[in-house]
Design an enzyme around this catalytic site. Structure first.
Site, PDB file in Angstrom:
ATOM      1  N   TYR A  92      67.845 -11.289  67.073  1.00  0.00           N
ATOM      2  CA  TYR A  92      68.499 -11.186  68.379  1.00  0.00           C
ATOM      3  C   TYR A  92      68.882 -12.559  68.917  1.00  0.00           C
ATOM      4  O   TYR A  92      68.304 -13.583  68.537  1.00  0.00           O
ATOM      5  CB  TYR A  92      67.611 -10.443  69.386  1.00  0.00           C
ATOM      6  N   CYS A  93      69.875 -12.547  69.807  1.00  0.00           N
ATOM      7  CA  CYS A  93      70.278 -13.743  70.547  1.00  0.00           C
ATOM      8  C   CYS A  93      70.350 -13.364  72.021  1.00  0.00           C
ATOM      9  O   CYS A  93      69.620 -12.474  72.469  1.00  0.00           O
ATOM     10  CB  CYS A  93      71.598 -14.315  70.027  1.00  0.00           C
ATOM     11  N   TRP A  94      71.206 -14.016  72.797  1.00  0.00           N
ATOM     12  CA  TRP A  94      71.242 -13.768  74.233  1.00  0.00           C
ATOM     13  C   TRP A  94      71.696 -12.348  74.565  1.00  0.00           C
ATOM     14  O   TRP A  94      71.053 -11.627  75.313  1.00  0.00           O
ATOM     15  CB  TRP A  94      72.146 -14.797  74.913  1.00  0.00           C
ATOM     16  N   SER A 100      73.422 -13.974  66.760  1.00  0.00           N
ATOM     17  CA  SER A 100      72.570 -13.083  65.964  1.00  0.00           C
ATOM     18  C   SER A 100      73.385 -12.327  64.922  1.00  0.00           C
ATOM     19  O   SER A 100      72.892 -12.035  63.821  1.00  0.00           O
ATOM     20  CB  SER A 100      71.822 -12.107  66.870  1.00  0.00           C
ATOM     21  N   TYR A 121      68.543 -10.392  73.952  1.00  0.00           N
ATOM     22  CA  TYR A 121      67.499 -10.681  74.937  1.00  0.00           C
ATOM     23  C   TYR A 121      67.896 -10.184  76.322  1.00  0.00           C
ATOM     24  O   TYR A 121      67.033  -9.750  77.103  1.00  0.00           O
ATOM     25  CB  TYR A 121      67.216 -12.180  74.998  1.00  0.00           C
TER      26      TYR A 121
END
Length: 354
Positions: A92-94, A100, A121
């Site tokens: 995952y990323c933001w 991601s 996130y």
């Protein structure tokens, strides 16, 4: 949101959770158990963002893609070099976007069974805040009240040892919540980090069993409790924990031993009380620190600061405090677990093995 929570509820289906955001983003908060494998460093993200705003989205994407590719290659050669065939990471990323997506694509091209977390996130943070609004009202609390030094946290730990269900807010906040509450050498989590810890703890509690929790004000050190939890605690039955003045003084010396061992730091914290107390009084306490008069300092803090503050504290918000069951607690004795079991018997609460 339900899809996100379903994915996280099946976290055991994944071998690892990979957070590809920058180290600063990761330090601010992350999904519990995740490891940080940034595809952009803190500085590189600033560079790409500046290009996006000042030059063009195309130029930002071109430079960013090169940086991401190099960083993913470095992770493959180092951090992930020993991952076996069939490895199943959740990435995952933001907000479940390019960062991601790039790593997930590369992982799957290699042959690993990677999955990208939908919404990233940002969606997880939204789910955390929703949990902090909804979960507190599903639980039944028994609140431990009492003045500083009465050993409420030690009783809470003893209750856990006796088989009761507990929620240790100060452990989650890494702070004791009182004047000298900072943990030596241990920084508090960020507000987001505390929220994540608390939501995870609430999800693990059994709504069919009562939850013992220590009375707290709105803030524990630098972090704030969610309104829903405070409201639920304020309307819950209480146990009024009381200890003798001598037991409290001795307990404070033990509980704050590391602070007493660092006189300069302790005196600096006492200095912050100027305004609540006269300069003369605070100087007198600092002189006791210099003399190593730990017991006398503890007694004076109890008499002149803690007890007057308790009398005017947020405990007035606990609506059922007048009907509280009183417990005379001996926090320094070796039988604290037995004392906790006796309290559970008085409350007709069965122990349950963990």
């Amino acid at each position: 949101m339900k899809h996100l929570l379903a994915t996280l509820d099946r976290v055991d289906d994944f071998d690892e959770i990979i957070d590809v955001r920058t180290p600063l983003e990761f330090a601010d908060d992350h999904i519990p158990g995740a490891i940080n494998a940034p595809v952009l460093s803190n500085e590189e993200r600033v560079v790409v963002g500046t290009l996006y705003k000042q030059v063009s989205p195309f130029e930002a994407s071109r430079v960013g893609a090169a940086l991401v590719a190099r960083n993913i290659a470095a992770h493959l050669e180092n951090l992930f070099v020993d991952r076996p065939q069939g490895w199943r990471p959740l990435v995952y990323c933001w907000r479940g976007g390019t960062r991601s997506g790039s790593m997930t694509t590369m992982f799957n091209m290699i042959g690993w069974r990677a999955r990208q977390l939908d919404g990233g996130y940002k969606a997880y943070r939204r789910a955390t805040l929703e949990a902090l609004e909804q979960l507190p009202g599903t639980l039944r609390y028994i609140v431990l009240t009492g003045p500083t030094g009465s050993g409420k946290t030690r009783l809470l730990n003893a209750l856990g040892g006796a088989g009761a269900q507990t929620l240790d807010l100060e452990q989650l906040a890494a702070h004791r919540g009182s004047l000298l509450g900072a943990w030596a050498g241990v920084p508090q989590p960020t507000q987001k980090g505390f929220d994540t810890r608390l939501a995870q703890a609430l999800r693990q509690l059994d709504p069919s069993r009562p939850v013992f929790v220590e009375a707290e004000s709105r803030k524990i050190g630098a972090v704030a409790l969610p309104a829903a939890l405070l409201a639920a605690m304020h309307d819950s039955p209480c146990v009024d924990v009381r200890s003798s003045r001598e037991d409290r003084a001795a307990f404070l010396q033990q509980d704050y031993a590391q602070l007493f061992d660092d006189p300069a730091s302790l005196k600096a914290q006492l200095q912050r009380l100027v305004g609540l107390h006269s300069r003369e009084r605070v100087s007198g306490w600092q002189a006791l620190v210099d003399l190593g008069a730990r017991r006398e300092l503890a007694r004076e803090l109890i008499d002149e600061h803690y007890d007057p503050a308790y009398a005017h504290s947020c405990h007035a918000h606990f609506s059922r405090l007048p009907q509280a069951l009183r417990m005379d607690f001996r926090p320094n004795d070796a039988d604290v677990v037995e004392q906790a079991r006796a309290l559970m018997t008085r409350l007709d609460i069965d122990a349950q093995s963990s």
